[in-house]
Scaffold this active site. Structure first.
Site, PDB file in Angstrom:
ATOM      1  N   HIS A   1      54.897  38.512  32.538  1.00 37.36           N
ATOM      2  CA  HIS A   1      54.087  37.555  33.317  1.00 37.36           C
ATOM      3  C   HIS A   1      54.994  36.600  34.088  1.00 37.36           C
ATOM      4  O   HIS A   1      54.742  36.275  35.248  1.00 37.36           O
ATOM      5  CB  HIS A   1      53.204  36.730  32.374  1.00 37.36           C
ATOM      6  CG  HIS A   1      51.983  37.446  31.860  1.00 37.36           C
ATOM      7  ND1 HIS A   1      51.016  37.955  32.700  1.00 37.36           N
ATOM      8  CD2 HIS A   1      51.560  37.716  30.597  1.00 37.36           C
ATOM      9  CE1 HIS A   1      50.039  38.506  31.958  1.00 37.36           C
ATOM     10  NE2 HIS A   1      50.354  38.378  30.682  1.00 37.36           N
TER      11      HIS A   1
ATOM     12  N   HIS B   1      56.288  40.806  26.682  1.00 37.62           N
ATOM     13  CA  HIS B   1      55.019  40.706  27.406  1.00 37.62           C
ATOM     14  C   HIS B   1      54.965  39.436  28.265  1.00 37.62           C
ATOM     15  O   HIS B   1      54.720  39.499  29.478  1.00 37.62           O
ATOM     16  CB  HIS B   1      53.861  40.712  26.394  1.00 37.62           C
ATOM     17  CG  HIS B   1      52.500  40.626  27.012  1.00 37.62           C
ATOM     18  ND1 HIS B   1      51.702  41.729  27.218  1.00 37.62           N
ATOM     19  CD2 HIS B   1      51.792  39.574  27.469  1.00 37.62           C
ATOM     20  CE1 HIS B   1      50.557  41.348  27.779  1.00 37.62           C
ATOM     21  NE2 HIS B   1      50.583  40.040  27.944  1.00 37.62           N
ATOM     22  N   GLU B   2      55.218  38.290  27.635  1.00 39.13           N
ATOM     23  CA  GLU B   2      55.124  37.027  28.380  1.00 39.13           C
ATOM     24  C   GLU B   2      56.224  36.942  29.439  1.00 39.13           C
ATOM     25  O   GLU B   2      56.027  36.353  30.506  1.00 39.13           O
ATOM     26  CB  GLU B   2      55.179  35.828  27.428  1.00 39.13           C
ATOM     27  CG  GLU B   2      54.047  35.773  26.378  1.00 39.13           C
ATOM     28  CD  GLU B   2      52.651  35.914  26.957  1.00 39.13           C
ATOM     29  OE1 GLU B   2      52.421  35.502  28.110  1.00 39.13           O
ATOM     30  OE2 GLU B   2      51.771  36.466  26.246  1.00 39.13           O
TER      31      GLU B   2
ATOM     32  N   GLU C   1      48.370  41.169  34.326  1.00 39.00           N
ATOM     33  CA  GLU C   1      48.503  41.955  33.101  1.00 39.00           C
ATOM     34  C   GLU C   1      49.255  43.254  33.377  1.00 39.00           C
ATOM     35  O   GLU C   1      49.955  43.765  32.500  1.00 39.00           O
ATOM     36  CB  GLU C   1      47.104  42.216  32.521  1.00 39.00           C
ATOM     37  CG  GLU C   1      47.088  42.568  31.052  1.00 39.00           C
ATOM     38  CD  GLU C   1      47.576  41.453  30.122  1.00 39.00           C
ATOM     39  OE1 GLU C   1      47.745  40.300  30.577  1.00 39.00           O
ATOM     40  OE2 GLU C   1      47.820  41.739  28.945  1.00 39.00           O
TER      41      GLU C   1
HETATM   42 ZN    ZN Z   1      49.113  39.034  29.131  1.00 36.56          ZN
END
Ligand code: ZN
Length: 502
Positions: A269, A265-266, A295
């Site tokens: 980003h 997830h990170e 997101e």
């Molecule tokens: Zn996030």
């Protein structure tokens, strides 16, 4: 002075502001990773000073004068010229900041700092009463903040802060449509026997967990020469400059997927930030354009890629080799079902792809009710329980895993902080459909552990532009239309229809 000279002066001033913000980000990263507890009081003071200096500089009369004087230059440029975009985005930030009196911001920061500190004790104590008065004050501050801006709905200026161009009305319309699709889908899935994910709770040593995640995100294209990964309590990504974009994770040795999926997830980003045109570094264009678009990328790499069958066809043998005793007896199919287990649950951050957006919509609805004055703070814990019962079919037994679970209302304003998660999920599906239309081979490549086509497409179409285009403009440019609910529903029905035969 020519426009060129004025632009040079403006950019020099903006670089100083970016450097102050970068320094503040380093302090904040340190606070969340390595700082000993004793550093707290001085660190709060240091961060507040940098915040104040940055605020003074962006609202300086010289910035206003330069923006005014460069107005005719901006009008002479095509809309998508870099200077035009820079002037547009800087003007937006300046106009926004100049409306808020500095003493108000000072008071607000102090209040939020105190309430956050109280919340860190109130949540484990399961005691909403400890934060009740502080939260009522935050609601008052949030309304006052919004009142500094012209608006249709009181929440609009707050939504604008993170998802510029969206409004309470536009978000509510999209959410209503999505909820109508999700509730029956959740019902159909949860009426079947639940997937077994008990083996994810065997013992998985930290080092091997971290090593596996690092290999996967290197394959995604996360550049460790311009980044690093450290441990924290609440994983996040942070940008100091184009050359230093960091991620964090946390490891639970008795739950395999916490570190793994937070890492993916990170990294999503970070791929966005690492993909931004380096020429924008140090300028307001040099960052992701909205919470929703950001997101959308973290969720693309975590969920659409990282929780797909194709991804695990390639990576599962390696994961089994890393954990032979723990996963040797678990088939790929069982593992795939386990990491995509759908269940009615209490905690947003642990929720699966299907139920996650219902958690967000509950919070968004409660925020609007609070801001509109329909819901008194004293009734909030009960309203939370009622909404969970009606929307998710599960009733929180206490406030700790109910109204106290998320930091957002206790560490910031009420309003605008949640909708981006679901907007991001919607966007991720819509962007991904556009990527597949352009490059149908992407799915087969994921099955070979290759991500260049997807990452390059996302960089060319989304990442490189930084904040040059708004979220709404990006959606139009990349997908040919406005934000829609249908792509996410198609994605969920396709994937979970196969998993659960619904
Ligand atoms: Zn996030």
């Amino acid at each position: 002075m020519s426009a060129e000279v004025k632009m040079t002066e403006l950019k020099a001033r903006l670089l100083e502001i970016s450097d102050l913000n970068g320094a503040a980000s380093v302090l904040s990263w340190d606070q969340s990773t390595y700082m000993p507890p004793g550093g707290g009081p001085a660190r709060s003071r240091q961060s507040a000073l940098l915040g104040r200096l940055a605020h003074e500089r962006i609202t300086a009369p010289e910035i206003g004068r330069l923006l005014d004087e460069l107005e005719s230059y901006r009008e002479s440029l095509p809309y998508d010229h870099d200077d035009a975009a820079l002037l547009r985005v800087t003007r937006r930030t300046y106009d926004q900041r100049i409306r808020i009196p500095a003493p108000f911001m000072g008071e607000l920061y102090e209040h939020i700092g105190n309430l956050f500190d109280t919340w860190t004790r109130a949540r484990p104590a399961n005691d909403f009463g400890m934060v009740r008065d502080g939260l009522a004050k935050t609601l008052d501050y949030s309304r006052r903040f919004a009142e500094y801006f012209p608006h249709q709905h009181i929440a609009d200026p707050l939504i604008d802060l993170s998802d510029y161009g969206m409004t309470a009305e536009s978000v509510r319309a999209v959410f209503d449509e999505l909820r109508a699709e999700l509730v029956p889908l959740v019902q159909a899935i949860t009426s079947q026997p639940p997937a077994d994910n008990s083996f994810l709770r065997r013992y998985f040593p930290q080092d091997a967990q971290l090593a596996f995640g690092v290999e996967a995100i290197k394959d995604f294209g996360y550049d460790f020469n311009r980044g690093r990964q450290d441990l924290t309590h609440h994983p996040f990504m942070t940008r100091f400059s184009a050359g230093d974009i960091r991620i964090t994770t946390r490891v639970d040795e008795h739950f395999l997927t916490d570190a793994l999926f937070s890492t993916l997830h990170e990294a999503g980003h970070a791929l966005y930030e690492q993909g931004i045109d380096v020429g924008y570094d140090g300028l307001p264009l040099g960052g992701g354009t909205s919470a929703g678009v950001h997101e959308s990328q973290s969720r693309t790499w975590e969920n659409i890629v990282g929780r797909s069958r194709a991804f695990w066809m390639h990576y599962y043998p390696g994961l089994q080799a890393a954990f032979p005793e723990q996963l040797g007896d678990v088939s790929l199919d069982a593992f795939y079902r386990a990491i995509n287990k759908v269940e009615r649950s209490l905690i947003r951050v642990d929720a699966d792809e299907v139920t996650y957006n219902l958690h967000v919509m509950i919070r968004f609805g409660l925020e609007l009710d609070l801001l509109e004055g329909k819901l008194p703070i004293d009734d909030l814990p009960e309203a939370w329980r009622a909404r969970y019962t009606s929307d998710l079919g599960i009733t929180p037994p206490d406030d700790k895993d109910g109204v106290l679970q998320d930091v957002h209302w206790y560490g910031g304003l009420i309003g605008g902080a949640f909708q981006g998660y679901t907007i991001g999920n919607l966007m991720s599906a819509q962007f991904y459909e556009a990527a597949l239309r352009a490059h149908p081979e992407i799915e087969a490549e994921i099955g070979q552990g290759k991500f260049d086509t997807l990452r390059t497409w996302a960089t060319e179409n989304i990442y490189r532009w930084g904040s040059k285009f708004t979220a709404n403009e990006l959606m139009e440019r990349v997908t040919g239309g406005p934000l829609q609910v249908a792509p996410l529903i198609r994605y969920l029905r396709g994937k979970y229809g196969e998993l659960y035969s619904v």
